[in-house]
Design an enzyme around this catalytic site. Structure first.
Site, PDB file in Angstrom:
ATOM      1  NE  ARG A  43      -3.759   2.117   2.510  1.00  0.00           N
ATOM      2  CZ  ARG A  43      -3.707   2.775   3.679  1.00  0.00           C
ATOM      3  NH1 ARG A  43      -3.011   2.283   4.699  1.00  0.00           N
ATOM      4  NH2 ARG A  43      -4.364   3.898   3.831  1.00  0.00           N
ATOM      5  CG  HIS A  47      -1.702   5.102  -0.866  1.00  0.00           C
ATOM      6  ND1 HIS A  47      -2.505   5.542   0.148  1.00  0.00           N
ATOM      7  CD2 HIS A  47      -2.451   4.214  -1.557  1.00  0.00           C
ATOM      8  CE1 HIS A  47      -3.689   4.937   0.083  1.00  0.00           C
ATOM      9  NE2 HIS A  47      -3.675   4.113  -0.937  1.00  0.00           N
ATOM     10  CG  HIS A 171      -7.959  -4.264  -2.395  1.00  0.00           C
ATOM     11  ND1 HIS A 171      -9.016  -3.428  -2.628  1.00  0.00           N
ATOM     12  CD2 HIS A 171      -6.912  -3.443  -2.060  1.00  0.00           C
ATOM     13  CE1 HIS A 171      -8.642  -2.165  -2.452  1.00  0.00           C
ATOM     14  NE2 HIS A 171      -7.371  -2.149  -2.122  1.00  0.00           N
ATOM     15  CD1 TRP A 187     -11.612  -6.225  -0.525  1.00  0.00           C
ATOM     16  CD2 TRP A 187      -9.703  -5.931   0.609  1.00  0.00           C
ATOM     17  NE1 TRP A 187     -11.411  -4.874  -0.336  1.00  0.00           N
ATOM     18  CE2 TRP A 187     -10.259  -4.666   0.350  1.00  0.00           C
ATOM     19  CE3 TRP A 187      -8.495  -5.994   1.317  1.00  0.00           C
ATOM     20  CZ2 TRP A 187      -9.659  -3.471   0.752  1.00  0.00           C
ATOM     21  CZ3 TRP A 187      -7.903  -4.807   1.731  1.00  0.00           C
ATOM     22  CH2 TRP A 187      -8.470  -3.574   1.454  1.00  0.00           C
TER      23      TRP A 187
HETATM   24 FE1  DDH Z   1      -6.292  -0.424  -1.759  1.00  0.00          FE
HETATM   25  N1  DDH Z   1      -7.278   0.063  -0.067  1.00  0.00           N
HETATM   26  N2  DDH Z   1      -7.644   0.630  -2.857  1.00  0.00           N
HETATM   27  N3  DDH Z   1      -5.236  -0.842  -3.450  1.00  0.00           N
HETATM   28  N4  DDH Z   1      -4.924  -1.428  -0.652  1.00  0.00           N
HETATM   29  C1  DDH Z   1      -6.953  -0.345   1.208  1.00  0.00           C
HETATM   30  C2  DDH Z   1      -5.945  -1.206   1.566  1.00  0.00           C
HETATM   31  C3  DDH Z   1      -5.040  -1.753   0.673  1.00  0.00           C
HETATM   32  C4  DDH Z   1      -8.778   1.229  -2.378  1.00  0.00           C
HETATM   33  C5  DDH Z   1      -9.059   1.467  -1.040  1.00  0.00           C
HETATM   34  C6  DDH Z   1      -8.381   0.876   0.012  1.00  0.00           C
HETATM   35  C7  DDH Z   1      -5.561  -0.418  -4.701  1.00  0.00           C
HETATM   36  C8  DDH Z   1      -6.767   0.165  -5.083  1.00  0.00           C
HETATM   37  C9  DDH Z   1      -7.741   0.598  -4.228  1.00  0.00           C
HETATM   38  C10 DDH Z   1      -3.867  -2.152  -1.160  1.00  0.00           C
HETATM   39  C11 DDH Z   1      -3.371  -2.083  -2.455  1.00  0.00           C
HETATM   40  C12 DDH Z   1      -4.011  -1.441  -3.513  1.00  0.00           C
HETATM   41  C13 DDH Z   1      -7.879   0.244   2.128  1.00  0.00           C
HETATM   42  C14 DDH Z   1      -7.866   0.019   3.630  1.00  0.00           C
HETATM   43  C15 DDH Z   1      -8.764   0.994   1.402  1.00  0.00           C
HETATM   44  C16 DDH Z   1      -9.944   1.783   1.932  1.00  0.00           C
HETATM   45  C17 DDH Z   1      -6.825   0.889   4.331  1.00  0.00           C
HETATM   46  C18 DDH Z   1      -6.813   0.610   5.809  1.00  0.00           C
HETATM   47  O1  DDH Z   1      -7.838   0.840   6.454  1.00  0.00           O
HETATM   48  O2  DDH Z   1      -5.765   0.142   6.310  1.00  0.00           O
HETATM   49  C19 DDH Z   1      -9.651   1.581  -3.480  1.00  0.00           C
HETATM   50  C20 DDH Z   1     -10.995   2.255  -3.342  1.00  0.00           C
HETATM   51  C21 DDH Z   1      -9.014   1.156  -4.618  1.00  0.00           C
HETATM   52  C22 DDH Z   1      -9.550   1.175  -6.011  1.00  0.00           C
HETATM   53  O3  DDH Z   1      -8.827   0.792  -6.980  1.00  0.00           O
HETATM   54  C23 DDH Z   1     -10.782   1.375  -6.320  1.00  0.00           C
HETATM   55  C24 DDH Z   1      -4.477  -0.686  -5.605  1.00  0.00           C
HETATM   56  C25 DDH Z   1      -4.478  -0.290  -7.082  1.00  0.00           C
HETATM   57  C26 DDH Z   1      -3.505  -1.329  -4.875  1.00  0.00           C
HETATM   58  C27 DDH Z   1      -2.177  -1.826  -5.336  1.00  0.00           C
HETATM   59  O4  DDH Z   1      -1.332  -2.128  -4.560  1.00  0.00           O
HETATM   60  C28 DDH Z   1      -1.878  -1.981  -6.751  1.00  0.00           C
HETATM   61  C29 DDH Z   1      -3.324  -3.002  -0.132  1.00  0.00           C
HETATM   62  C30 DDH Z   1      -2.192  -3.995  -0.308  1.00  0.00           C
HETATM   63  C31 DDH Z   1      -4.065  -2.756   1.021  1.00  0.00           C
HETATM   64  C32 DDH Z   1      -3.919  -3.441   2.389  1.00  0.00           C
HETATM   65  C33 DDH Z   1      -3.095  -2.615   3.333  1.00  0.00           C
HETATM   66  C34 DDH Z   1      -2.965  -3.215   4.687  1.00  0.00           C
HETATM   67  O5  DDH Z   1      -2.490  -2.499   5.576  1.00  0.00           O
HETATM   68  O6  DDH Z   1      -3.282  -4.383   4.912  1.00  0.00           O
END
Ligand code: DDH
Length: 289
Positions: A43, A47, A171, A187
């Protein structure tokens, strides 16, 4: 002892193979979340990169601008201090690596070590030196919004519908935290294994709305008492005619998911990076290979 204050990049050659191994070493065997720092590192990498705007050519992973406020305090980045701090001892050991290279490499390490595809990666990011490199708030997806918002956000980075769906398959890893995004739960049943499980879960279950104590809501599995969940934006995407074929494709074909994810994630990591063109491209072996 290691300082957690941001450190400088020194002009020393870096053994990226060794950095890969050192990051792999600190991922597991801990009590953090589901037993791995991998998901939160993925993540962080995402980001750091997903702030890119192709029209103004601003944002992306180059400057590692999330080290500075206000970007470090953006709501979307809540919880990522854990990931940034975790990497500080590695930065101290390899002063020649930039934060942008370190964070994106850590994302690659985490995906590969948790069972995902090989992702081509190259160094070449140069740290920004002040908050002037920060991107404006609002460049990352808002999970409470619908598919049109998700398209706007990812089209701005230069991705198409297929790539958006592939990337969201990340996810399979990790979970939502009530004190970060306000959503709650993973998920998939095995949130430390990278596979096409996300697509199987979204297609295979009956989703019902659940109100959250903070006034928001999310989707939960109707027929199970697991904590498996989906975000509002994700079911909107799943119900979209143009997105759906890719969800179906990846649910059926893990190899195709790995191939498409690897390309799209590799591209994501390079958004906004002014490579010279002579950087070595690495395809790291996993530590258990
Ligand atoms: Fe995500 N993401 N993400 N995500 N994401 C969250 C957690 C993690 C969205 C929302 C959230 C991607 C796309 C989207 C990861 C990777 C990626 C969380 C929760 C939210 C909300 C955060 C928290 O509470 O800790 C949304 C909306 C989208 C979207 O595409 C519509 C993408 C593109 C990636 C990537 O890596 C390519 C990962 C891994 C997490 C888990 C983190 C954790 O601490 O566990």
């Amino acid at each position: 002892t290691h300082s957690l204050a941001p450190q400088k990049t020194e002009s020393k050659p870096v053994d990226y193979e060794q950095v890969y191994k050192d990051i792999a070493d600190i991922l597991e065997d801990n009590d953090y979340d589901d037993g791995s720092f991998g998901p939160v590192l993925v993540r962080l990498a995402w980001h750091a990169s997903g702030t890119y705007d192709k029209d103004s050519k601003t944002g992306g992973s180059n400057a590692a601008s999330m080290r500075f406020a206000p970007e470090s305090e953006h709501g979307a980045n809540a919880g990522l201090k854990v990931a940034r701090d975790l990497l500080e001892p590695i930065k101290a050991k390899y002063p020649g690596i930039s934060y942008g290279d370190l964070w994106t490499l850590a994302g690659v390490v985490a995906i590969q070590e948790l069972g995902g595809p090989t992702i081509a990666w190259r160094p070449g990011r140069t740290d920004g030196v002040s908050a002037q490199s920060c991107t404006p708030d609002g460049r990352l997806p808002d999970a409470g919004k619908k598919e049109d918002h998700i398209r706007d956000i990812f089209y701005r980075m230069g991705f198409n519908d297929q790539e958006i769906v592939a990337l969201t398959g990340a996810h399979a890893l990790g979970r939502c935290h009530t004190d970060r995004s306000g959503f709650d739960g993973p998920w998939s049943e095995q949130p430390t294994i990278f596979s096409n499980e996300y697509f199987k879960v979204i297609a295979g279950r009956k989703w019902v709305k659940k109100d959250l104590p903070n006034g928001g809501w999310q989707w939960v599995d109707k027929n199970s008492d697991t904590t498996i969940m989906m975000l509002p934006a994700e079911i909107s995407m799943y119900n979209d005619k143009a997105f759906r074929p890719y969800f179906d494709l990846y649910a059926k074909d893990n190899d195709r998911f790995f191939e498409d994810f690897s390309k799209a994630f590799g591209t994501l990591m390079e958004l906004g990076v002014p490579f010279k063109g002579d950087e070595k491209v690495y395809r790291f072996k996993t530590t258990n290979a």
